[in-house]
Design a protein around this motif. Sequence first.
Motif, PDB file in Angstrom:
ATOM      1  N   ASN A  12       0.820  -1.210   0.000  1.00 15.74           N
ATOM      2  CA  ASN A  12       0.000   0.000   0.000  1.00 15.74           C
ATOM      3  C   ASN A  12       0.856   1.263   0.000  1.00 15.74           C
ATOM      4  OD1 ASN A  12       0.998  -0.063   2.603  1.00 15.74           O
ATOM      5  ND2 ASN A  12      -0.957   0.445   3.584  1.00 15.74           N
ATOM      6  N   GLY A  13       2.178   1.095  -0.184  1.00 12.36           N
ATOM      7  CA  GLY A  13       3.073   2.241  -0.271  1.00 12.36           C
ATOM      8  C   GLY A  13       3.732   2.657   1.023  1.00 12.36           C
ATOM      9  N   VAL A  14       3.328   2.069   2.138  1.00 11.30           N
ATOM     10  CA  VAL A  14       3.929   2.383   3.440  1.00 11.30           C
ATOM     11  C   VAL A  14       5.295   1.723   3.534  1.00 11.30           C
ATOM     12  CG1 VAL A  14       3.718   1.987   5.935  1.00 11.30           C
ATOM     13  CG2 VAL A  14       1.722   2.715   4.613  1.00 11.30           C
ATOM     14  N   THR A  15       6.282   2.448   4.079  1.00 11.92           N
ATOM     15  CA  THR A  15       7.617   1.873   4.260  1.00 11.92           C
ATOM     16  C   THR A  15       7.741   1.285   5.662  1.00 11.92           C
ATOM     17  OG1 THR A  15       8.522   4.014   4.929  1.00 11.92           O
ATOM     18  CG2 THR A  15       8.715   3.401   2.608  1.00 11.92           C
ATOM     19  N   ILE A  16       8.465   0.172   5.760  1.00 11.91           N
ATOM     20  CA  ILE A  16       8.642  -0.540   7.019  1.00 11.91           C
ATOM     21  C   ILE A  16      10.115  -0.880   7.191  1.00 11.91           C
ATOM     22  CG2 ILE A  16       8.029  -2.723   5.880  1.00 11.91           C
ATOM     23  CD1 ILE A  16       6.930  -3.723   8.535  1.00 11.91           C
ATOM     24  N   PRO A  17      10.707  -0.577   8.341  1.00 12.17           N
ATOM     25  CA  PRO A  17      12.115  -0.931   8.570  1.00 12.17           C
ATOM     26  C   PRO A  17      12.322  -2.441   8.526  1.00 12.17           C
ATOM     27  CG  PRO A  17      11.394   0.754  10.130  1.00 12.17           C
ATOM     28  CD  PRO A  17      10.160   0.262   9.440  1.00 12.17           C
ATOM     29  N   LYS A  18      13.463  -2.858   7.961  1.00 14.85           N
ATOM     30  CA  LYS A  18      13.741  -4.284   7.805  1.00 14.85           C
ATOM     31  C   LYS A  18      13.992  -4.986   9.132  1.00 14.85           C
ATOM     32  CE  LYS A  18      15.714  -4.188   3.135  1.00 14.85           C
ATOM     33  NZ  LYS A  18      16.895  -4.556   2.309  1.00 14.85           N
ATOM     34  N   LEU A  19      14.524  -4.273  10.113  1.00 17.17           N
ATOM     35  CA  LEU A  19      14.821  -4.863  11.422  1.00 17.17           C
ATOM     36  C   LEU A  19      13.933  -4.235  12.480  1.00 17.17           C
ATOM     37  CD1 LEU A  19      16.767  -6.813  12.970  1.00 17.17           C
ATOM     38  CD2 LEU A  19      18.128  -4.775  13.507  1.00 17.17           C
ATOM     39  N   GLY A  20      13.294  -5.070  13.279  1.00 15.21           N
ATOM     40  CA  GLY A  20      12.453  -4.573  14.350  1.00 15.21           C
ATOM     41  C   GLY A  20      12.850  -5.174  15.680  1.00 15.21           C
ATOM     42  N   LEU A  21      12.388  -4.558  16.749  1.00 13.57           N
ATOM     43  CA  LEU A  21      12.585  -5.101  18.094  1.00 13.57           C
ATOM     44  C   LEU A  21      11.333  -5.847  18.515  1.00 13.57           C
ATOM     45  CD1 LEU A  21      14.336  -5.181  20.768  1.00 13.57           C
ATOM     46  CD2 LEU A  21      12.764  -3.394  21.565  1.00 13.57           C
ATOM     47  N   GLY A  22      11.461  -7.128  18.807  1.00 14.71           N
ATOM     48  CA  GLY A  22      10.349  -7.887  19.344  1.00 14.71           C
ATOM     49  C   GLY A  22      10.262  -7.703  20.845  1.00 14.71           C
ATOM     50  N   THR A  23       9.048  -7.649  21.379  1.00 15.32           N
ATOM     51  CA  THR A  23       8.871  -7.403  22.819  1.00 15.32           C
ATOM     52  C   THR A  23       8.118  -8.526  23.525  1.00 15.32           C
ATOM     53  OG1 THR A  23       6.810  -6.144  22.482  1.00 15.32           O
ATOM     54  CG2 THR A  23       8.897  -4.895  22.459  1.00 15.32           C
ATOM     55  N   TRP A  24       7.984  -9.669  22.848  1.00 18.08           N
ATOM     56  CA  TRP A  24       7.342 -10.818  23.481  1.00 18.08           C
ATOM     57  C   TRP A  24       8.106 -11.176  24.753  1.00 18.08           C
ATOM     58  CZ3 TRP A  24       8.187 -16.532  21.851  1.00 18.08           C
ATOM     59  CH2 TRP A  24       7.281 -17.360  22.543  1.00 18.08           C
ATOM     60  N   GLU A  25       7.362 -11.416  25.833  1.00 18.32           N
ATOM     61  CA  GLU A  25       7.897 -11.818  27.133  1.00 18.32           C
ATOM     62  C   GLU A  25       8.636 -10.698  27.866  1.00 18.32           C
ATOM     63  OE1 GLU A  25      10.038 -15.545  26.298  1.00 18.32           O
ATOM     64  OE2 GLU A  25       8.299 -16.571  27.145  1.00 18.32           O
ATOM     65  N   ILE A  26       8.553  -9.462  27.383  1.00 16.67           N
ATOM     66  CA  ILE A  26       9.054  -8.326  28.146  1.00 16.67           C
ATOM     67  C   ILE A  26       7.900  -7.803  28.994  1.00 16.67           C
ATOM     68  CG2 ILE A  26      10.020  -5.999  28.056  1.00 16.67           C
ATOM     69  CD1 ILE A  26      11.377  -6.722  25.458  1.00 16.67           C
ATOM     70  N   GLU A  27       8.083  -7.801  30.302  1.00 17.48           N
ATOM     71  CA  GLU A  27       7.024  -7.365  31.213  1.00 17.48           C
ATOM     72  C   GLU A  27       6.632  -5.921  30.937  1.00 17.48           C
ATOM     73  OE1 GLU A  27       5.380  -9.115  33.453  1.00 17.48           O
ATOM     74  OE2 GLU A  27       6.511 -10.967  33.104  1.00 17.48           O
ATOM     75  N   ASN A  28       5.361  -5.624  31.160  1.00 21.31           N
ATOM     76  CA  ASN A  28       4.873  -4.265  30.919  1.00 21.31           C
ATOM     77  C   ASN A  28       5.686  -3.236  31.693  1.00 21.31           C
ATOM     78  OD1 ASN A  28       2.794  -2.528  29.675  1.00 21.31           O
ATOM     79  ND2 ASN A  28       2.210  -2.112  31.795  1.00 21.31           N
ATOM     80  N   SER A  29       6.089  -3.586  32.915  1.00 19.84           N
ATOM     81  CA  SER A  29       6.847  -2.652  33.747  1.00 19.84           C
ATOM     82  C   SER A  29       8.250  -2.383  33.199  1.00 19.84           C
ATOM     83  CB  SER A  29       6.952  -3.201  35.178  1.00 19.84           C
ATOM     84  OG  SER A  29       7.617  -4.450  35.185  1.00 19.84           O
ATOM     85  N   GLN A  30       8.745  -3.284  32.360  1.00 19.95           N
ATOM     86  CA  GLN A  30      10.079  -3.130  31.788  1.00 19.95           C
ATOM     87  C   GLN A  30      10.057  -2.669  30.330  1.00 19.95           C
ATOM     88  OE1 GLN A  30      12.821  -3.569  33.755  1.00 19.95           O
ATOM     89  NE2 GLN A  30      11.296  -3.835  35.380  1.00 19.95           N
ATOM     90  N   ALA A  31       8.853  -2.658  29.745  1.00 20.48           N
ATOM     91  CA  ALA A  31       8.754  -2.412  28.303  1.00 20.48           C
ATOM     92  C   ALA A  31       9.179  -1.011  27.905  1.00 20.48           C
ATOM     93  CB  ALA A  31       7.328  -2.688  27.823  1.00 20.48           C
ATOM     94  N   ALA A  32       8.785   0.003  28.681  1.00 22.36           N
ATOM     95  CA  ALA A  32       9.127   1.382  28.308  1.00 22.36           C
ATOM     96  C   ALA A  32      10.638   1.563  28.267  1.00 22.36           C
ATOM     97  CB  ALA A  32       8.488   2.363  29.285  1.00 22.36           C
ATOM     98  N   LYS A  33      11.330   1.051  29.269  1.00 25.37           N
ATOM     99  CA  LYS A  33      12.791   1.166  29.316  1.00 25.37           C
ATOM    100  C   LYS A  33      13.421   0.450  28.126  1.00 25.37           C
ATOM    101  CE  LYS A  33      16.840   0.099  32.152  1.00 25.37           C
ATOM    102  NZ  LYS A  33      17.329  -0.524  33.417  1.00 25.37           N
ATOM    103  N   ALA A  34      12.941  -0.772  27.831  1.00 25.60           N
ATOM    104  CA  ALA A  34      13.496  -1.538  26.716  1.00 25.60           C
ATOM    105  C   ALA A  34      13.300  -0.803  25.395  1.00 25.60           C
ATOM    106  CB  ALA A  34      12.854  -2.919  26.661  1.00 25.60           C
ATOM    107  N   VAL A  35      12.118  -0.229  25.199  1.00 27.67           N
ATOM    108  CA  VAL A  35      11.826   0.494  23.962  1.00 27.67           C
ATOM    109  C   VAL A  35      12.706   1.735  23.845  1.00 27.67           C
ATOM    110  CG1 VAL A  35      10.055   1.863  22.775  1.00 27.67           C
ATOM    111  CG2 VAL A  35       9.496  -0.403  23.691  1.00 27.67           C
TER     112      VAL A  35
END
Length: 295
Positions: A12-35
Amino acid sequence: MSIFTETYTLNNGVTIPKLGLGTWEIENSQAAKAVREAIKIGYRHIDTAEGYGNEVGVGEGIRTSGVSREELFVTTKLQAAYKTYDEAKAGIEQSLADLDIDYIDLMIIHSPQPWNEFREGEHFFEGNLAAWKALEEFYQAGKIKAIGVSNFEEIDIKNILDNGTVKPTVNQILAHVGNTPFDLIDFCQKNDILVEAYSPIAHGAILGNTQVQAIADKYCVSLPQLCIKYDLQLNTVVIPKTANPAHMASNAELDFTISDDDMATLKAIDSIDYGDASAFPVYGGKINADGSPRE
């Protein structure tokens, strides 16, 4: 060129970065820091899901990263169990509220089956079309920039292609050395559906594989780096997951090319033993409604 600046263009023309960070199993309390750590390192693609229970933390990390929203690409996923229009609509609204980042770049149906019925034969065609209709409406309204699917087999994708009004942009699937669904990848690519590869390191189960390690040593890279590069050379988006900043940085050090001969060897690697990870649905196991492994 840094891997962080490399992108694909969706159908649809949207660009997407080839490498992403997965956050599966990262606790909500730790997610902001990890991101925040990931964005500081250079990541511009963050992948989460309602089912991960960390959308609130991920959204906080996005908002407090110091990088403008427009520079970031955020993916989330509609719960696998939502197979009615009303469930899907409510789930989308909840994700938008929990992330609180104005819009979602990509939202995908997490699985064609609810997790406790994963790959048991029922394809939930009507339910997936109902969920897809809800995604289409939010896409048309501009609250989601692209929509897609995850863990869909060819028959599930055909259901959307034949009956939906918006073509899926991606299919996010388990794809790594020792478990590469070549026929499905080929089908998606022939239909201009980008493949995203999750668990490129097989949830750690491939670590210690001497045959793969020998090839990594040849390029003077780590085994995870080799596995991530393998998926990239299959022309997929790759989403390694980690909360460790050192691993985040290492996973992005990909300035090498695997030769055609070594790619052929990696493609032929026998399936691996997932060990304890076998209990997860995406590895062929089953879970109960509460997320615990099914006996």
